[in-house]
Design a protein around this motif. Structure first.
Motif, short mmCIF file in Angstrom:
data_model
loop_
_atom_site.label_atom_id
_atom_site.label_comp_id
_atom_site.label_asym_id
_atom_site.label_seq_id
_atom_site.Cartn_x
_atom_site.Cartn_y
_atom_site.Cartn_z
N VAL A 63 0.83 -1.38 0.13
CA VAL A 63 -0.06 0.03 0.01
C VAL A 63 0.84 1.36 0.03
O VAL A 63 0.76 2.07 -0.81
CB VAL A 63 -0.90 -0.07 1.11
N ILE A 64 1.93 1.30 0.78
CA ILE A 64 2.95 2.36 0.70
C ILE A 64 3.56 2.69 -0.49
O ILE A 64 3.61 3.60 -0.83
CB ILE A 64 4.01 1.99 1.95
N ALA A 65 4.04 1.69 -1.39
CA ALA A 65 4.47 1.73 -2.63
C ALA A 65 3.35 2.21 -3.59
O ALA A 65 3.86 3.10 -4.36
CB ALA A 65 4.90 0.41 -2.97
N ALA A 66 2.06 1.83 -3.41
CA ALA A 66 1.26 2.39 -3.99
C ALA A 66 1.06 3.80 -4.05
O ALA A 66 0.58 4.62 -4.77
CB ALA A 66 -0.18 1.72 -3.96
N CYS A 67 1.06 4.20 -2.70
CA CYS A 67 0.83 5.62 -2.18
C CYS A 67 1.93 6.61 -2.88
O CYS A 67 1.98 7.53 -3.34
CB CYS A 67 0.69 5.67 -0.69
N CYS A 68 3.14 6.14 -2.83
CA CYS A 68 4.07 6.62 -3.45
C CYS A 68 4.20 6.87 -4.84
O CYS A 68 4.34 7.96 -5.38
CB CYS A 68 5.69 6.02 -3.16
N TYR A 69 3.64 5.76 -5.46
CA TYR A 69 3.42 5.90 -6.87
C TYR A 69 2.49 6.89 -7.32
O TYR A 69 2.48 7.89 -8.12
CB TYR A 69 2.85 4.59 -7.45
N ALA A 70 1.25 7.01 -6.51
CA ALA A 70 0.25 8.09 -6.66
C ALA A 70 0.82 9.49 -6.25
O ALA A 70 0.33 10.46 -6.78
CB ALA A 70 -1.02 7.81 -5.84
N SER A 127 3.64 10.46 -6.78
CA SER A 127 5.05 10.53 -7.55
C SER A 127 6.24 10.78 -6.87
O SER A 127 7.03 11.55 -7.23
CB SER A 127 4.78 11.85 -8.74
N GLU A 128 6.46 9.90 -5.97
CA GLU A 128 7.58 9.88 -5.17
C GLU A 128 8.51 8.64 -5.15
O GLU A 128 7.64 7.52 -5.59
CB GLU A 128 7.09 10.24 -3.65
N PRO A 129 9.61 8.37 -4.84
CA PRO A 129 10.41 7.30 -5.10
C PRO A 129 9.75 6.40 -3.91
O PRO A 129 9.46 6.86 -2.72
CB PRO A 129 11.82 7.52 -4.68
N ILE A 130 9.86 5.08 -4.03
CA ILE A 130 9.31 4.12 -3.03
C ILE A 130 10.62 3.84 -2.00
O ILE A 130 11.64 3.99 -2.43
CB ILE A 130 9.06 2.75 -3.61
N ASN A 181 6.42 6.53 11.81
CA ASN A 181 5.80 7.81 11.63
C ASN A 181 5.95 8.24 10.03
O ASN A 181 5.07 8.79 9.76
CB ASN A 181 6.61 8.82 12.50
N GLU A 182 6.99 7.54 9.40
CA GLU A 182 6.94 7.94 7.91
C GLU A 182 5.95 7.09 7.01
O GLU A 182 5.30 7.81 6.31
CB GLU A 182 8.32 7.54 7.44
N ARG A 183 5.67 6.08 7.56
CA ARG A 183 4.56 5.30 6.84
C ARG A 183 3.20 6.14 6.87
O ARG A 183 2.51 6.24 5.97
CB ARG A 183 4.61 3.80 7.52
N ASP A 184 3.05 6.49 8.17
CA ASP A 184 1.68 7.21 8.44
C ASP A 184 1.73 8.47 7.69
O ASP A 184 0.71 8.98 7.08
CB ASP A 184 1.70 7.52 9.84
N ARG A 185 2.77 9.24 7.70
CA ARG A 185 2.95 10.36 6.75
C ARG A 185 2.68 10.11 5.47
O ARG A 185 1.83 10.90 4.63
CB ARG A 185 4.32 11.15 6.96
N ILE A 186 3.26 9.26 4.84
CA ILE A 186 2.91 8.71 3.41
C ILE A 186 1.51 8.45 3.13
O ILE A 186 0.80 9.07 2.15
CB ILE A 186 3.79 7.60 2.96
N LEU A 187 0.87 7.69 4.12
CA LEU A 187 -0.35 7.15 3.85
C LEU A 187 -1.48 8.37 4.17
O LEU A 187 -2.51 8.63 3.47
CB LEU A 187 -0.89 6.14 4.96
N SER A 188 -1.04 9.29 5.07
CA SER A 188 -1.99 10.48 5.50
C SER A 188 -1.88 11.12 4.31
O SER A 188 -3.11 12.00 4.14
CB SER A 188 -1.49 11.16 6.65
#
Length: 181
Positions: A120-127, A129-132, A140-147
């Protein structure tokens, strides 16, 4: 109310964390409602490890079901480790569901995140347009990306749902059960 019991590093009952915020936003998209209005209708209970999710289903399912539907979210990449090698079920969704139902009988839905929350994190990064991330991000980084995706556009969330069909299945389960009420 719908209770989602997550396999998650966080553990413990919390009202908000990244996967929950993303779930709320996706459900809000489908229902045309505010994600904030849904916070009282969808509760997330993160448990540290698949075995703790199973234990919660074994010991607390009746209490959780008293509030409504229950959905267990397990990481597929580690789920077979719930059983000793001589008791492992077939490595297919139905075999694993059946074994889980034998260990923790009752009425609940099971969603296997393929492979895990990092998908899910990888898909969020793709959405976004950021590197995985090259390694598993800290909580906290995971939650920042998902949020960021949760508070971003519905189009970004659609990218995540299309990229991770198992997460989309979770969203559809929650939506269907909220609509039924």
């Amino acid at each position: 109310m719908i209770t989602v019991v997550w396999e998650d590093q966080l553990g413990g009952q919390v009202k908000a964390f990244g996967p929950h915020e993303l779930l709320l936003a996706c459900v809000a998209d489908d229902l045309g409602r505010s994600r904030f209005a849904l916070k009282h209708e969808i509760v997330s209970v993160p448990k540290k490890g698949n075995s703790n999710v199973r234990r919660t289903l074994q010991l607390e399912l009746d209490k959780l079901r008293g509030s409504g539907q229950v959905c267990a979210v397990l990481d597929l990449d580690q789920v077979l480790n719930l059983w000793h090698s001589n008791r492992r079920p077939n490595n297919c969704f139905s075999g694993i569901r059946e074994a889980l139902s034998e260990d923790a009988p009752g009425e609940y839905e099971v969603v296997f995140l393929v492979e895990n929350i990092e998908s899910v994190i990888a898909a969020c990064c793709y959405a976004l347009s950021e590197p995985i991330p090259s390694k598993k991000p800290a909580l906290n980084e995971r939650d920042r990306i998902l949020s960021r995706v949760a508070t971003g556009s519905a189009a970004m969330r659609q990218i995540v749902r299309k990229s991770v069909p198992s997460f989309d299945r979770l969203v559809r389960f929650v939506v269907a059960n909220l609509v039924r009420r």
